[in-house]
Design a protein around this motif. Structure first.
Motif: not given
Length: 288
Positions: A100-106
């Motif tokens: 999630c952090t790598t691709f801009g999600a939470e």
């Protein structure tokens, strides 16, 4: 019966238009929300030797890939874990969080249950401006057919080509590329998680045109004999690349590495090198 056949049954209960894309599409103020859910099982979806961190990463990546295929920016991910052994939970959750952090999600929550086989259900939400939403329907004769990345790498790893093992175990959803393609105005798009051939037939099912590809133009996995690599690229699952159609006037799209592999044609068929392409790929099936 395979899962596509069961989708037709669901289409007698839910509006079939709701089932035509990688994500459900839901109006949300001035934006459009996209929502998707994926279920993965240890015996069928997680290759032997995966770490728990990789399992969490993969479970999240497959969902973010669906969001990317709609041209949307990822927002939130929820993870429901049917857990066989409690000591596995930390690694799974950390892998999901890191993806999630790598691709801009939470990563915002989910559910937890005891299960005899590790089973993970990931749910992803994203958002996009209505004018940049891309659906599977929309291809037009004369469009180019293109793909991101290399095809067949995940299946190559399963076939013993260990140089591609990272691509199998830690797939990279094309989140940035999907958003750029949506803004650029591509006409149709989906991800290739079940293989290129099956994905082309999925596009055929919702468009009033056909698709013709040249297998000599396919981006093949390195280190694999050409004939075998071509088969892996056509029918192998687990790549999570984007397949899209676009007016030739906008291709190449700045910021996206993609290769043209064919063109959209008027006849409603799927062709490879001028011959009908078999509808084959990764499918869940039921006997009887």
């Amino acid at each position: 019966m395979d899962e596509r056949g069961l989708h037709r049954l669901i289409g007698t209960i839910i509006d079939p238009e709701r089932l035509a894309d990688d994500c459900a599409v839901i109006p949300c103020g001035d934006l459009v929300m996209v929502a998707t859910t994926d279920m993965l099982h240890e015996t069928t979806d997680f290759p032997a030797g995966m770490t728990d961190w990789q399992i969490g990463w993969m479970s999240t990546a497959v969902t973010l890939s669906d969001v990317a295929s709609m041209g949307a920016a990822p927002g939130q991910v929820l993870l429901a874990v049917g857990l066989d052994r409690p000591e596995r939970l930390r690694g799974i959750m950390e892998g999901a969080r890191d993806c999630c952090t790598t691709f801009g999600a939470e990563l915002v929550g989910g559910d937890l249950d005891a299960h005899t086989e590790l089973t993970i259900v990931s749910t992803g939400l994203g958002a996009v401006a209505p004018e940049h939403l891309v659906r599977r329907r929309g291809a037009r004769p004369g469009d180019v057919i293109a793909v991101t990345g290399t095809l067949g790498e995940a299946q190559a790893a399963l076939s013993g080509y260990d140089r591609h093992r990272k691509e199998l175990l830690e797939p990279q959803p094309r989140v940035r590329e999907g958003a750029i393609l949506g803004r650029a105005g591509v006409s149709a798009m989906m991800d290739i998680s079940d293989g290129l051939a099956l994905s082309l037939h999925d596009l055929l099912a919702v468009n009033d045109c056909g698709f013709s590809i040249d297998t000599a133009r396919l981006p093949l996995p390195a280190g694999v004999p050409e004939g075998e690599g071509r088969a892996l690229a056509l029918y192998g699952g687990g790549d999570f690349e984007l397949l899209f159609c676009a007016p030739p006037t906008i291709f190449p799209v700045p910021g996206v590495e993609a290769r043209v592999i064919g063109e959209v044609i008027a006849e409603r068929t799927v062709l490879a090198d001028g011959e009908p392409l078999e509808r084959r790929g990764y499918l869940h099936e039921w006997s009887g």
